[in-house]
Every structure is written in C-alpha cells, then in structure tokens.
Design an enzyme around this catalytic site. Structure first.
Site, mmCIF file in Angstrom:
data_model
loop_
_atom_site.group_PDB
_atom_site.id
_atom_site.type_symbol
_atom_site.label_atom_id
_atom_site.label_comp_id
_atom_site.label_asym_id
_atom_site.label_seq_id
_atom_site.Cartn_x
_atom_site.Cartn_y
_atom_site.Cartn_z
ATOM 1 N N HIS A 384 4.744 -4.736 -2.189
ATOM 2 C CA HIS A 384 5.013 -5.066 -3.590
ATOM 3 C C HIS A 384 5.742 -3.923 -4.280
ATOM 4 C CE1 HIS A 384 1.986 -2.931 -6.219
ATOM 5 N NE2 HIS A 384 1.295 -2.826 -5.097
ATOM 6 N N ASP A 394 1.269 3.909 -5.462
ATOM 7 C CA ASP A 394 1.024 2.468 -5.504
ATOM 8 C C ASP A 394 1.978 1.786 -6.473
ATOM 9 O OD1 ASP A 394 -0.078 -0.063 -5.416
ATOM 10 O OD2 ASP A 394 -1.884 0.465 -6.546
ATOM 11 N N GLU A 431 2.183 -8.091 -8.035
ATOM 12 C CA GLU A 431 1.001 -7.904 -7.195
ATOM 13 C C GLU A 431 -0.154 -7.362 -8.006
ATOM 14 O OE1 GLU A 431 -1.737 -5.530 -4.523
ATOM 15 O OE2 GLU A 431 -0.592 -4.951 -6.291
ATOM 16 N N HIS A 567 -3.482 4.187 -10.433
ATOM 17 C CA HIS A 567 -3.234 3.324 -11.596
ATOM 18 C C HIS A 567 -3.180 4.085 -12.926
ATOM 19 C CE1 HIS A 567 -4.345 -0.868 -9.733
ATOM 20 N NE2 HIS A 567 -3.373 -0.244 -9.085
#
Length: 772
Positions: A384, A394, A431, A567
C-alpha cells in the site's frame, strides 16, 4: 537386437562422457559444485534462471531506494488527497519507465477526515476539567526534523471514527480487551457513561472502541504507553528510535475482525452502481435495522458509535495524574512515572469529535509484465502507498523496496529473462482506513483472481530495522527459505535464512510445549520436534482479501527493528535515515529478496509449493486448540467439554492430509528433477497445486462474520490483528456456553478432507510425469 545395440551405444557414450569429465578434473566434484536448483526447477532449467537472477540482483541499489523514499515522504498523503494522487502518478510512471504496463484504477469509497473550523464549538477537541486549554491533537515540531512540522497534516483523528460529543469521569481500562472490562466489573467499576482511557497494544484499536461501547462508555481515548514503545524501551526520537512524549498514534477504528474494506458496501465491491448504506456527511453511516438484517451484524458490532481520539502519552499523563480509585491489577501498570489507578475519576474529560464523511476517489496502481508460457497465471506482489502522515516506514519503505524489485524484474525481462507466468504488481490505496483499496479491487475481480492468481507476496512496512520476518501459508515456507537462502545480508555476509532459522529455533525453544501426549497422533505424526514455520496470517494488511476471502496463497515479509514512531508525524524520512536504515542497505536487501521470490514463482516450471509444512502447522494448530481449551477448563474447574468429543475426527483429518502431503512432496521433487517437461504437460499439475488453498474455503463463511471464509486462518474475533487458526472452532471455544461446537468441527473437518482430495489429485497427476 536393436535394444541391445542401443544399450551398448549408450554405455559407450557414457564412458566417453566420463573420460572427458575426468580429463577436465570435474568428474568427482560436479555434483557438489553445481548450484542446487531453486525449488521447482530442474538441473537443466536452473542455470539460465540463476544467471538471470544474478543480473537482476545487481539492480536494486541503496541510493535508488533512498531517492524513492524521499519522494514518497515529501508531504503527508492520507488516502484520497491531492498528495496521495501525486504518489500514485509517481509509482505508475516509474513502473512504465521500467517496462511494466501500469494504469491507475480509480475507486469511489467512503472516507472521513476531521472537520476543520475556526469555531471552537465545531473543532475536534478534548478538554480535561481543571486544565487550561485542550489536549493537543497536533505533535510538536522537532527543530532537527523539518518534516515534523504540522504544515499540511490533519489533526489527529481515527479513520471511520464517530462524530459525537461526550463527557464524563475517566476510567482507565488497560488495553481495552474483553477481559479488561470483565476485570473492571469484578472490581465494582462501572464504565457506563464514562470516558474510557486505554493504551494501544494487544488487539486492534477498532476492537477497543467496540468493547468500550458494548459496556456503555460515552467515549474513548487511546494512547501509546511508554512501556510499550516509548522511553521505557530506550532513547526517544530524535536521539533514538522510540516514541517521544508528544507523538500520537493515528489509525482506523473500523471493526476489522468483522470484515475489511469500504463499510458503505458490505454486500459487494465499491464499483459504479454499487448498493451503499446511506450516510450523513457529518454523522457517517446510517446503519439501521434493515441493514443489520441483511449483513447479519448488529449495529454495535458493525461501526463505531461513540467518539474516539488518539492522544500522546504526555496527554495521558495529565489524565492519569487525576485518576484515583483502586490501584490497577497486576499487568496494568504502564511506564509513566506514577501509580496507575482505574478510577472512575475524579478526572473529568469532555470530547467533541466532528468528522467529514464523503465518497472520495482513491487510486490503486495495477501493473503487469505478461508471461510467456502461462500468461493466464498471475504471480502477484502488492504494497500500500497511503499513509496517516509521511509514512517512511509504514508504508514508504515497502513502496521503495518493491519499486526497486519491480525495477530489477523489468531489467531482467529487457535482458532476456522470460517469466512463464504473468507478473502483477499492485500499489494499493486507503489501506490505513481498513484495507480498502485491496479489498474492493479483490472483490471486484474475484472471479478472475480465482481463475488466475497463483500467489500474493504482500509487503507493508518493509524496513523498520534489520531483522527478517516472514508470515504466510505454510505451503510457501520453502519458497521463502529458498529465496532467503540465496539473498546475502551485506552487513554479515551470510544468507538471510541463517538468522531467520536461528530466531525461529530460539522462539520454539522458549515456547511451552504444544505437542500434547495423545496416542491418536501416532508415532509418525507431523510436527514432532523443531519445524520452522512462517508466522500465521491474521489481518491488518492487504493480504487479507486474498487469503481470507478468496483462498489465494499469501506470503508477507519485511525487516523489523526498534520502531517507536508508528503512525505518528515522526515516521518520516529523517527517522529512517537516522535510525531505521542508515545507508539504506536493508531496503536494497529487501528488494533483492522480493525479486528472487517473484522470479522463482513466475519462472519455475513446477510451482514452488511444498505441503509437508502445512501438515505440521495443522497438527500444531489442533494442539493449540486443545491446550487453549484445557487451560479454560482448569480456570472454570470443569471436568469435561464438548471440545474433546470432536478431536478424533479432527486428528484423523490432519493425519490424512499429512499422508498425502508427504507423498506429494516426494513426487513433486521427482517431477522437478525430471527436467523441463514444458507447460502443457505441467499445466494440470500446477493447477491442482495452486488450488489446494482454495479448498480450505468455507461456505457461507465463518459464523457471524461470513466475509471470512478460510477454515484454517482468520483474524481473531477479539484480536483483529493476530490470527485464530482453525477459526470456526476457536470462535465456539471462546463462547463456552454455546452448544454449536459439533457443526463447526464438522465443517472444518470437511474442508481439510476437501484439501486432502486436491492433494491426492495432484499426486496422481505427478505420478504420470515421473519416469519409470
């Protein structure tokens, strides 16, 4: 007479060949010196493949990966934004440059952003009684890291979070697991009407919201405790890799264990004309009783109904200082410098969450290189591209590494390498909201995928450190090990497989024994002693639709390390360059590993699957269930359980599968050694091998969550991320008052027998290709 002449001629030719070999000094060492053929190849077909691999492995370079990551992380790119579109175009154009046919595939899906307004009443905010101002929903700038500026980023929010206003005394509920709320009840702490404070970890964040609202909470705040990824682990960013006090872990609060994808289209893909649950832009989905009947999922189990926010542990510290009541139970104390109490209060929090829901365009990038002999078969790789902020780990590291792998594959084709099967690369969008881009594309193309897809290599966060990890269905273990054994770690000079196997052995030795004494297994049962296995697939990444819904074999791999900025705004290029992968050697190494997996799966005459590891895994999973039930019974002081009545049939089904798997693997090895038989002769055998995983699919899916159909692997109903192997049975064991165990055991046994029948069919076809 003619046969006698042929025998003498053959012997003479063999003698001449032997003399020539002796004269060249190679007779005694040929077998030892010749490289071992990769899985699925013969000695005759492997030299050209190995030569092509050698050239391809020279393509991925650290400096290239560094450039791709710098471009991808230049600005925050949440799904559906202009910055997200720019990354899609960048990926598409790079793929085209390297010889892939690449296109943008647009989808309209429901996404929420935080509502922005200068009016304080309309702002997303959290206030604590007695504290000035509100808790911050932006992270502080770190002067040495320009990317940590809040410019162009959203305030911290939850994907698919609810709009709402809530206030009340605060209760600390540890990780927000079902057992944590049970523990509070036993302590006499009522969370009804309260604001619940929980820490990240142990289960998917959306299930924390689900558990809180089931117990009547008015709202929920989720923070990353320093004991889990902050200063208790080591130096915090920028000095070290761990989470600083002001960092916030964003994320989705979709109820992932009920099913991923666009929640507005539970009955099918988000395509033109799809039937959608209606929604209000400010409220979100208008999920009523009629939709609950159609999906079979109650409202409280389908979507978040109470407001939620992610907060930093600095903010959590402010709240925890104001909570009194009983001291927390054992295991609930976190890393902040105070004694944790459960409350309720006297801390009082008020929260106002205001969301902006809309159908927004997202962009998958789908790219192909056609196969030569079997173009109708697809070997797939996906990663993704969207991120909550910059997303260097990420998912930027995954995109940078898979792009370099695509670069290598494109160059290999240009230099004459010919994949038998079509290569498919997918750059997924949205995603982070709930595997939306991959799930909707997979559902829309389900029939074609069922006919064509051989396997999916999933990459999410490719690099957060140096330690190789691999998860997947057991039939792909040897393909993974084969490729890892041929990939050298530039820092150690050793093959990647060596460290991976050592780590797995250490983990196995540390586990409590799972192989239970039971004569039913027999002395030759699979799984005795150390058997290295891939990690089990639950959910939380884009493989989910392929394995859990469509029965396509999946492999997931990346390199892990000390990653404490997950995140947050600090998951950026500067963090990666300083802490995650200085020099970008691991990015290039990951690209080489992915290149080998794809090249071997696409070019091997015989599909590189082995099934003996699957048999060992199934035995382990059955013993896991038995141990789980035994522990539960000891806690409840119950002497018997219906669970044990279903064991003989389950064990017998695993033993039958093991017998066929072992015999088939022996025959597949002989077929591969027989040389390149050509695609026509191997077609039906390869088709049977590819369809073993499909045989595990249950109809109409798991009870209470029919989207999940795999009989062996699914995410746990109460975990979201972690897998519950043999999930139909495990679900019933988690609800011991239920009397529906026997039908679930029966369904699982039937699926194992169905897979065994496919193994037997493949074995019969393999037998016809072995020289007699």
């Amino acid at each position: 007479m003619r046969s006698s002449v042929r025998r003498h001629a053959s012997a003479l030719a063999g003698l001449i060949s032997l003399v020539l070999l002796v004269l060249s000094g190679r007779a005694s060492t040929y077998a030892e010196d010749a490289p071992k053929p990769p899985l699925g190849f013969s000695r005759a077909s492997s030299p050209a493949q190995l030569e092509a691999e050698k050239a391809a492995l020279a393509v991925p370079l650290p400096e290239n990966a560094r450039r791709w990551l710098r471009t991808l992380t230049a600005e925050p790119h949440v799904a559906g934004t202009k910055a997200d579109y720019k990354t899609a175009v960048f990926v598409r154009d790079k793929l085209r440059e390297w010889g892939w046919k690449a296109e943008l595939v647009e989808l309209k899906v429901l996404l929420n952003y935080p509502q922005a307004s200068g009016n304080e009443i309309l702002q997303n905010q959290i206030k604590i009684l007695g504290e000035k101002g509100s808790l911050p929903l932006y992270e502080p700038l770190i002067p040495s890291d320009n990317d940590s500026s809040p410019l162009n980023e959203f305030s911290a929010f939850h994907g698919y979070g609810a709009t709402g206003i809530a206030s009340g005394r605060v209760v600390y509920a540890n990780y927000g697991r079902p057992e944590d709320f049970v523990a509070l009840e036993k302590m006499g702490v009522d969370v009804s009407g309260k604001i619940v404070l929980v820490r990240y970890g142990a289960l998917f964040r959306g299930l924390k919201v689900q558990n809180a609202q089931k117990h009547g909470a008015a709202g929920i705040l989720i923070f990353s405790d320093p004991a889990d990824d902050g200063f208790a682990k080591g130096e915090v960013y920028p000095a070290g890799p761990y989470r600083p006090g002001g960092a916030i872990q964003r994320g989705s609060v979709q109820f992932l264990s009920m099913g991923p994808g666009d929640p507005s289209t539970p009955l099918g893909p988000s395509i033109e004309g799809a039937e959608r649950i209606p929604f209000n832009p400010e409220i979100g989905l208008l999920y009523d009783e009629s939709w609950a009947k159609r999906t079979g999922i109650p409202k409280e189990d389908y979507l978040a109904l109470i407001p939620s926010f992610p907060i930093s542990y600095d903010s959590a510290h402010i709240i925890l200082k104001r909570i009194s009541g009983p001291v927390v139970p054992s295991g609930w104390q976190g890393g902040l410098p105070l004694t944790y109490h459960v409350g309720p209060g006297p801390a009082v929090a008020s929260m106002h969450a205001r969301m902006d829901y809309a159908l927004r365009t997202i962009w998958n990038v789908i790219a192909t290189i056609p196969g030569t002999d079997s173009p109708e078969r697809w070997v797939m790789m996906g990663n993704h591209r969207d991120a909550w902020v910059h997303g260097a780990v990420d998912p930027g590291s995954g995109t940078a590494a898979t792009l370099e792998a695509c670069h290598a594959l494109g160059e290999a084709v240009k230099k004459g390498w010919k994949p038998r099967r079509t290569l498919v690369y997918a750059s997924w969008d949205a995603e982070e909201y709930g595997l939306v881009g991959s799930t909707e594309w997979g559902e829309a193309n389900a029939k074609e995928l069922d006919q064509k897809a051989v396997l999916m290599l999933n990459v999410d966060s490719a690099v957060s450190g140096p330690e190789l990890e691999g998860s997947g269905v057991p039939s792909l273990r040897d393909l993974f090990l084969d490729a890892a054994g041929s990939t050298t770690n530039p820092r150690t000079g050793k093959p990647l497989s060596e460290a991976w196997l050592a780590a797995r052995r250490t983990a196995w030795a540390a586990e409590s024994p799972l192989v239970l004494a039971d004569p039913a297994w027999g002395k030759d049962a699979p799984g005795e002693g150390f058997t290295p296995q891939l990690g089990t697939l639950g959910s939380g990444s884009d493989y989910t639709v392929f394995i859990d819904h469509l029965g396509i074999p999946c492999l997931d791999s990346g390199f892990k390390g000390s990653y404490g900025v997950y995140h947050s705004v600090y998951d950026d290029f500067h963090w990666m360059e300083k802490h995650g992968d200085p020099g970008f050697l691991t990015h290039a190494m990951a690209a080489r590993l992915y290149t080998l997996i794809m090249m071997r799966a696409a070019a091997a005459p015989l599909l590189p699957f082995t099934f003996t590891p699957y048999a060992a895994a199934l035995r382990h999973h059955v013993d896991e269930l038995r141990l789980h039930e035994a522990r539960r019974l000891r806690k409840m002081d119950e002497p018997t359980s219906e669970a044990f009545e279903g064991q003989p049939a389950l064990i017998e089904a695993v033993l039958e599968f093991a017998h066929e798997a072992s015999a088939l693997d022996v025959d597949l090895k002989k077929v591969a050694e027989n040389g390149d038989l050509g695609p026509a002769r191997l077609a039906s055998l390869n088709e049977a091998i590819a369809r073993v995983e499909r045989a595990f699919l249950l109809e109409p899916g798991l009870t209470g969550r029919p989207w999940f159909k795999h009989a062996v692997y699914a995410p746990g109903l109460t975990t979201g991320y972690a897998a519950w192997p043999l999930p139909a049975i495990r679900q019933v064991l988690e609800e011991p008052k239920s009397a529906k165990l026997a039908p679930e055991v029966d369904r699982t046994v039937k699926s194992l027998k169905k897979a065994t029948a496919v193994l037997k069919s493949a074995r019969e076809q393999a037998a016809g290709l072995i020289p007699r």
